[in-house]
Scaffold this motif. Structure first.
Motif: not given
Ligand code: LLP
Length: 403
Positions: A376-395
């Motif tokens: 959260l910065e100056k009233g705005e929100d933004r993603l700074i790391r996406r949620r991990e997926s199952y695929d990420d975990q087994v990659a």
């Protein structure tokens, strides 16, 4: 921040870490101002929260970085911190880490044993470099904090005793491949009492005076990290008190003061959002089962650490409940006997003070995906790391799978 919580949970899903970057700016500025006109550098302890966007935010404010692995050094560089503002500590650095650190020409390699010093010397010689080093001194002071985060006693594995440090400095001074320009100590984390800081600082300042007397010119005086924060109702150290104590005992020394705050910068910038899955009662014990767990936030399980938990926009009589996750361990709880109203599926709980040592200590235990992170910065929100997926975990495993 509270008003936006539901919308954030809706937009990004849960469990979710949310960090207030304006709060981080405020903390940085407060501490930097407390150093006044003195030569100083704030080396943010990357381990507290190593999200690249968090580091980049601090880099823009002027912070350096305190790193404890070459991975953290690389994160700091990627986030825009200049090499000459990076220090690399750690009780056991591998050859490849020493090699890369020398190659990257960072400000200081902070050494924690004589054997490590010899190794750095040898490797610097091979590379034709003169390694800028500091030595981590263990002042044998009890920091009066949790034993797991206490580091400044001889019984802890960190640093070297004063006499050993002296011998190491004399050796380094004579070496063609070592440049002993810094000194360091760090007695522990979550320090709420100024006395151990002042005492250890005084011990190390005396050592610097005696080194200067024999022509070993220490230029960087690093007081480590550890400033405590408020999780509950702790009375802790203010920035002014902290720097005041340091100024008092380093009086007359011509050094640049370095410090390595982690928790101070980010702990109370962060909240952890989690959804209620179910409620149940076993005997007389009430449990609130949530979609967050010890793999997302391990501090309660590991240190019995307290994090304030509240329900967002839910009315009703408060009764005590253990807030637990779905992980197959009895130690999987985020709070015990938390006063909460009656809760329903999808109600949101807010876990406070989770900006430091929250996400960085998260794991994939039970094949649970690591949470997303939002700024959260100056009233705005933004993603700074996406949620991990199952695929990420087994990659990293899939290509080796034989059925
Ligand atoms: N410098 C050194 C050499 C350190 O070892 C540490 C933390 C820091 C700076 C930053 O300390 P801070 O300002 O954040 O207190 N996982 C534990 C904390 C471990 C701290 C380890 N070293 C927790 O969740 O409380």
């Amino acid at each position: 921040m509270k008003i936006e919580i539901k919308a954030l949970a809706e937009k990004y899903g849960t469990p979710l870490y949310v960090y207030d970057f304006d709060y981080i700016s405020n903390r940085y500025t407060t501490l930097k101002e407390a150093f006044g006109g003195k030569k100083s550098l704030i080396n943010y302890a990357v381990k507290a929260n190593s999200n690249l966007s968090v580091i980049a935010h601090l880099a823009k404010l002027g912070a350096g970085a305190d790193c404890v692995s070459i991975g953290e050094v690389k994160r700091a560089l990627s986030a825009g911190i200049a090499p000459y503002r990076i220090i690399f500590s750690g009780v056991g650095k591998r050859d490849d880490e020493i090699h890369d650190a020398l190659h990257l020409d960072i400000l200081l390699l902070n050494l924690e044993s004589e054997a490590e010093m010899k190794r750095v010397e040898m490797m610097a010689k091979e590379l034709g470099k003169k390694a800028r080093i500091s030595i981590r001194v263990n002042p044998n002071i009890d920091p009066q904090t949790h034993p797991y985060i206490s580091t400044g006693l001889h019984e802890n594995k960190f640093g070297v005793e004063i006499d050993m440090a002296k011998r190491m400095y004399i050796y380094a001074k004579k070496s063609e491949s070592l440049d002993p320009i810094g000194i360091h100590f760090h007695i522990g984390s979550q320090l709420t009492n100024l006395t151990p800081i002042r005492e250890s600082c005084a011990i190390v300042a005396d050592l610097v005076r005696s080194l200067k007397a024999i022509n070993i010119d220490i230029k960087f005086f690093d007081v480590g990290g550890g400033i405590g924060v408020v999780y509950d109702d702790e009375v802790t150290i203010t920035a002014k008190e902290y720097t005041g104590a340091i100024f008092e005992v380093t009086k007359g020394l011509d050094v640049t003061l370095l410090c390595e705050p982690g928790r101070y910068m980010v702990a109370n910038a962060g909240v952890f959002l989690t959804k209620v899955l179910y409620e149940k009662v076993n005997g007389s014990k009430r449990f609130v089962i949530i979609d967050g767990a010890m793999n997302d936030l391990i501090r309660p399980s590991l240190y019995n650490a307290y994090h304030k938990i509240e329900a967002v926009e839910v009315e009703g009589t408060l009764t005590p409940a253990d807030v637990v996750g779905p992980v197959c361990e009895s130690g999987d709880f985020l709070g015990k006997d938390v006063a909460l109203p009656p809760l329903e599926h999808n109600d949101i709980l807010l876990v406070h003070s989770t900006g430091a040592y929250g996400f960085t200590m998260a794991s994939n235990y039970n094949t649970r995906a690591k949470p997303a992170e939002v700024a959260l910065e100056k009233g705005e929100d933004r993603l700074i790391r996406r949620r991990e997926s199952y695929d990420d975990q087994v990659a990293l495993e899939l290509e080796y799978l034989k059925k």
